[in-house]
Every structure is written in C-alpha cells, then in structure tokens.
Design a protein around this motif. Structure first.
Motif, PDB file in Angstrom:
ATOM      1  N   SER A  84     -16.693   5.167  27.512  1.00  0.00           N
ATOM      2  CA  SER A  84     -16.866   6.269  26.561  1.00  0.00           C
ATOM      3  C   SER A  84     -16.650   7.619  27.252  1.00  0.00           C
ATOM      4  CB  SER A  84     -18.262   6.222  25.932  1.00  0.00           C
ATOM      5  OG  SER A  84     -18.427   5.025  25.216  1.00  0.00           O
ATOM      6  N   LEU A  85     -17.143   7.729  28.475  1.00  0.00           N
ATOM      7  CA  LEU A  85     -16.926   8.969  29.234  1.00  0.00           C
ATOM      8  C   LEU A  85     -15.443   9.173  29.556  1.00  0.00           C
ATOM      9  CD1 LEU A  85     -19.968   8.966  31.683  1.00  0.00           C
ATOM     10  CD2 LEU A  85     -19.515  10.590  29.830  1.00  0.00           C
ATOM     11  N   LEU A  86     -14.732   8.102  29.864  1.00  0.00           N
ATOM     12  CA  LEU A  86     -13.294   8.218  30.120  1.00  0.00           C
ATOM     13  C   LEU A  86     -12.563   8.692  28.872  1.00  0.00           C
ATOM     14  CD1 LEU A  86     -12.718   5.021  32.289  1.00  0.00           C
ATOM     15  CD2 LEU A  86     -12.794   7.405  33.073  1.00  0.00           C
ATOM     16  N   PHE A  87     -12.967   8.164  27.713  1.00  0.00           N
ATOM     17  CA  PHE A  87     -12.375   8.631  26.460  1.00  0.00           C
ATOM     18  C   PHE A  87     -12.728  10.100  26.221  1.00  0.00           C
ATOM     19  CE2 PHE A  87     -12.612   9.532  21.931  1.00  0.00           C
ATOM     20  CZ  PHE A  87     -11.343   9.172  21.523  1.00  0.00           C
ATOM     21  N   TYR A  88     -13.969  10.451  26.466  1.00  0.00           N
ATOM     22  CA  TYR A  88     -14.447  11.821  26.285  1.00  0.00           C
ATOM     23  C   TYR A  88     -13.650  12.815  27.127  1.00  0.00           C
ATOM     24  CZ  TYR A  88     -17.826  15.721  26.449  1.00  0.00           C
ATOM     25  OH  TYR A  88     -18.439  16.940  26.396  1.00  0.00           O
ATOM     26  N   ALA A  89     -13.234  12.391  28.314  1.00  0.00           N
ATOM     27  CA  ALA A  89     -12.486  13.274  29.201  1.00  0.00           C
ATOM     28  C   ALA A  89     -11.074  13.554  28.696  1.00  0.00           C
ATOM     29  CB  ALA A  89     -12.420  12.676  30.608  1.00  0.00           C
ATOM     30  N   ILE A  90     -10.469  12.595  28.015  1.00  0.00           N
ATOM     31  CA  ILE A  90      -9.084  12.747  27.542  1.00  0.00           C
ATOM     32  C   ILE A  90      -8.973  12.142  26.137  1.00  0.00           C
ATOM     33  CG2 ILE A  90      -6.650  12.431  28.164  1.00  0.00           C
ATOM     34  CD1 ILE A  90      -7.604  11.580  30.950  1.00  0.00           C
ATOM     35  N   PRO A  91      -9.651  12.702  25.148  1.00  0.00           N
ATOM     36  CA  PRO A  91      -9.709  12.056  23.842  1.00  0.00           C
ATOM     37  C   PRO A  91      -8.394  12.049  23.059  1.00  0.00           C
ATOM     38  CG  PRO A  91     -10.859  14.155  23.785  1.00  0.00           C
ATOM     39  CD  PRO A  91     -10.490  13.900  25.208  1.00  0.00           C
ATOM     40  N   VAL A  92      -7.634  13.114  23.091  1.00  0.00           N
ATOM     41  CA  VAL A  92      -6.410  13.170  22.275  1.00  0.00           C
ATOM     42  C   VAL A  92      -5.377  12.191  22.800  1.00  0.00           C
ATOM     43  CG1 VAL A  92      -4.507  14.637  21.476  1.00  0.00           C
ATOM     44  CG2 VAL A  92      -6.838  15.552  21.556  1.00  0.00           C
ATOM     45  N   ARG A  93      -5.100  12.262  24.083  1.00  0.00           N
ATOM     46  CA  ARG A  93      -4.112  11.344  24.667  1.00  0.00           C
ATOM     47  C   ARG A  93      -4.569   9.900  24.528  1.00  0.00           C
ATOM     48  NH1 ARG A  93      -2.749   8.731  29.397  1.00  0.00           N
ATOM     49  NH2 ARG A  93      -0.513   8.524  29.678  1.00  0.00           N
ATOM     50  N   SER A  94      -5.851   9.647  24.740  1.00  0.00           N
ATOM     51  CA  SER A  94      -6.360   8.279  24.617  1.00  0.00           C
ATOM     52  C   SER A  94      -6.203   7.766  23.192  1.00  0.00           C
ATOM     53  CB  SER A  94      -7.839   8.219  25.023  1.00  0.00           C
ATOM     54  OG  SER A  94      -7.998   8.562  26.373  1.00  0.00           O
ATOM     55  N   PHE A  95      -6.624   8.557  22.230  1.00  0.00           N
ATOM     56  CA  PHE A  95      -6.581   8.119  20.833  1.00  0.00           C
ATOM     57  C   PHE A  95      -5.163   7.821  20.380  1.00  0.00           C
ATOM     58  CE2 PHE A  95      -6.278   9.060  16.252  1.00  0.00           C
ATOM     59  CZ  PHE A  95      -7.078   8.023  15.784  1.00  0.00           C
ATOM     60  N   HIS A  96      -4.193   8.555  20.870  1.00  0.00           N
ATOM     61  CA  HIS A  96      -2.801   8.362  20.461  1.00  0.00           C
ATOM     62  C   HIS A  96      -2.029   7.462  21.421  1.00  0.00           C
ATOM     63  CE1 HIS A  96      -2.958  10.991  17.037  1.00  0.00           C
ATOM     64  NE2 HIS A  96      -3.602  11.884  17.765  1.00  0.00           N
ATOM     65  N   ASN A  97      -2.725   6.730  22.252  1.00  0.00           N
ATOM     66  CA  ASN A  97      -2.094   5.817  23.193  1.00  0.00           C
ATOM     67  C   ASN A  97      -2.061   4.414  22.586  1.00  0.00           C
ATOM     68  OD1 ASN A  97      -2.084   3.813  25.480  1.00  0.00           O
ATOM     69  ND2 ASN A  97      -1.779   5.700  26.640  1.00  0.00           N
ATOM     70  N   VAL A  98      -0.874   3.825  22.511  1.00  0.00           N
ATOM     71  CA  VAL A  98      -0.710   2.498  21.906  1.00  0.00           C
ATOM     72  C   VAL A  98      -1.568   1.459  22.626  1.00  0.00           C
ATOM     73  CG1 VAL A  98       0.964   0.656  21.470  1.00  0.00           C
ATOM     74  CG2 VAL A  98       1.615   3.032  21.069  1.00  0.00           C
ATOM     75  N   PHE A  99      -1.616   1.541  23.947  1.00  0.00           N
ATOM     76  CA  PHE A  99      -2.396   0.568  24.713  1.00  0.00           C
ATOM     77  C   PHE A  99      -3.894   0.753  24.494  1.00  0.00           C
ATOM     78  CE2 PHE A  99       1.583   0.829  27.219  1.00  0.00           C
ATOM     79  CZ  PHE A  99       1.992  -0.481  27.035  1.00  0.00           C
ATOM     80  N   PHE A 100      -4.342   1.995  24.352  1.00  0.00           N
ATOM     81  CA  PHE A 100      -5.748   2.241  24.048  1.00  0.00           C
ATOM     82  C   PHE A 100      -6.108   1.628  22.701  1.00  0.00           C
ATOM     83  CE2 PHE A 100      -9.030   4.754  21.917  1.00  0.00           C
ATOM     84  CZ  PHE A 100     -10.056   4.656  22.829  1.00  0.00           C
ATOM     85  N   ARG A 101      -5.253   1.824  21.720  1.00  0.00           N
ATOM     86  CA  ARG A 101      -5.511   1.272  20.390  1.00  0.00           C
ATOM     87  C   ARG A 101      -5.531  -0.255  20.428  1.00  0.00           C
ATOM     88  NH1 ARG A 101      -3.302   4.928  15.661  1.00  0.00           N
ATOM     89  NH2 ARG A 101      -4.107   6.914  16.383  1.00  0.00           N
ATOM     90  N   ALA A 102      -4.601  -0.843  21.175  1.00  0.00           N
ATOM     91  CA  ALA A 102      -4.584  -2.301  21.310  1.00  0.00           C
ATOM     92  C   ALA A 102      -5.865  -2.781  21.996  1.00  0.00           C
ATOM     93  CB  ALA A 102      -3.356  -2.743  22.102  1.00  0.00           C
ATOM     94  N   LYS A 103      -6.298  -2.057  23.022  1.00  0.00           N
ATOM     95  CA  LYS A 103      -7.520  -2.415  23.730  1.00  0.00           C
ATOM     96  C   LYS A 103      -8.732  -2.377  22.795  1.00  0.00           C
ATOM     97  CE  LYS A 103     -10.409  -1.004  27.634  1.00  0.00           C
ATOM     98  NZ  LYS A 103     -10.568  -0.075  28.760  1.00  0.00           N
ATOM     99  N   MET A 104      -8.817  -1.352  21.969  1.00  0.00           N
ATOM    100  CA  MET A 104      -9.945  -1.240  21.048  1.00  0.00           C
ATOM    101  C   MET A 104      -9.948  -2.391  20.035  1.00  0.00           C
ATOM    102  SD  MET A 104     -11.769   1.254  22.044  1.00  0.00           S
ATOM    103  CE  MET A 104     -11.272   0.867  23.710  1.00  0.00           C
ATOM    104  N   ILE A 105      -8.779  -2.750  19.544  1.00  0.00           N
ATOM    105  CA  ILE A 105      -8.687  -3.877  18.604  1.00  0.00           C
ATOM    106  C   ILE A 105      -9.140  -5.163  19.283  1.00  0.00           C
ATOM    107  CG2 ILE A 105      -7.060  -5.351  17.331  1.00  0.00           C
ATOM    108  CD1 ILE A 105      -5.476  -2.713  16.733  1.00  0.00           C
TER     109      ILE A 105
END
Length: 185
Positions: A84-105
């Motif tokens: 969560s802290l890693l996401f907090y540090a870079i939220p926009v790039r993380s949220f729009h990252n295809v691999f981040f979205r796949a990881k969350m799913i």
C-alpha cells in the motif's frame, strides 16, 4: 471523483511526494515488501505442496497449517501494508500500469481461492488430515494458489518497467487495459 482523479490527488499529498522522492525510505519499504512476500509465499508454497502430496506427506495437514499460518498471516499483513505504501508513493503510474492491474486481479482471485479453501475444504481437514495426498478440492486449491502467487510475483516485478505507460503511444488494447483515456484528461 474517479479513481484516476483520486490517484492524481493522492500523488500530490506531502506524504506521497516525500516517500517517492526519499533516498532511503522508498527502497527500504520496497525491500521489506519483497522480504515479507518471500516469507508469505514460501510458507504458502510449503502448505500447497503438502496438499499436492509432493512434500511432508507424513505430517498432518492440520499440524502443518497450525504451525505455518501465524507466520503467513504476519507476512501477509506486512506485505499488504508495504504494498500500500508503494502504491501511495506512485499512485498515478501504478494505477495506470497494466501489470499492476493484473496483479490486483490475481490478488483478488488468490484471496477468493483462500477463502473457499478455508471456508469449505479445510473445514473437513480431519477427514483427510493424515492422507498422503489430499482430496481433489484441496489439490485444486493448492495448485491455484501456486499458480496465482507465481503470476502475482511476475506481474509485480513487471510493474517496474514502463513498456505500457500512458505517456507513450500504445495499442488500443493497452490504452483500454491501462485506463489511459482517464489519464490523459
């Protein structure tokens, strides 16, 4: 407010900026995230391999679970907090990252798998506790766990690469998968 707009707001908070720009804190949080991932997934793999009958066949599943689950839970809690802290540090790039979205799913799917396993299959553990190979439902749960966590690790590692960032020309499927339309508004 859309999730994309929320991420933009979050990226402008002093804590997000400080964590992202920190020389030591961001790498420390990332290192703790990886170490607790190793703890959690390593222990989960031992339990999953026992369910598959690959290892520790003479150890009752209930005994192995009783010994491993407290450490797995601790690792999971710290892993989620640091993630969560890693996401907090870079939220926009993380949220729009295809691999981040796949990881969350896949994290959601892994959670559902664990919920079904503990809510249904594990409730009858004493019926098959001493069997060298667990029943098919437990083996399926163990296999899904191993596959999902391997995919979570790979996709998590791929988040670092900017192949599919929204600020680059992308194929339509990537634009859709990454939510790049919302990014450009």
């Amino acid at each position: 407010m859309s999730v994309s707009r929320f991420c933009e707001w979050l990226a402008q908070t002093p804590g997000s900026i400080a964590l992202h720009e920190s020389l030591y804190m961001y790498p420390l949080v990332e290192s703790v995230h990886v170490l607790t991932l190793c703890l959690f997934v390593g222990l989960a793999a031992v339990l999953d391999l026992r369910l598959l009958g690959v290892t520790l066949r003479r150890v009752p599943v209930s005994e192995l679970a009783a010994r491993l689950l407290p450490y797995m839970a601790a690792g999971f809690v710290v892993m989620i907090a640091t993630g969560s802290l890693l996401f907090y540090a870079i939220p926009v790039r993380s949220f729009h990252n295809v691999f981040f979205r796949a990881k969350m799913i896949m994290l959601v799917l892994a959670g559902l798998n664990a919920w079904v396993f503990h809510g249904r299959v594990y409730r009858r553990v004493f019926d098959w506790d001493l069997a060298p190979i667990a029943p098919s439902a437990a083996r399926i749960g163990g296999t899904l766990s191993l596959v999902l966590w391997a995919a979570i690790i790979v996709s998590g590692r791929m988040i670092a690469y900017n192949w599919f960032d929204c600020d680059k020309p992308q194929p339509a499927i990537v634009v859709w998968a990454a939510g790049c339309e919302a990014y450009s508004r």
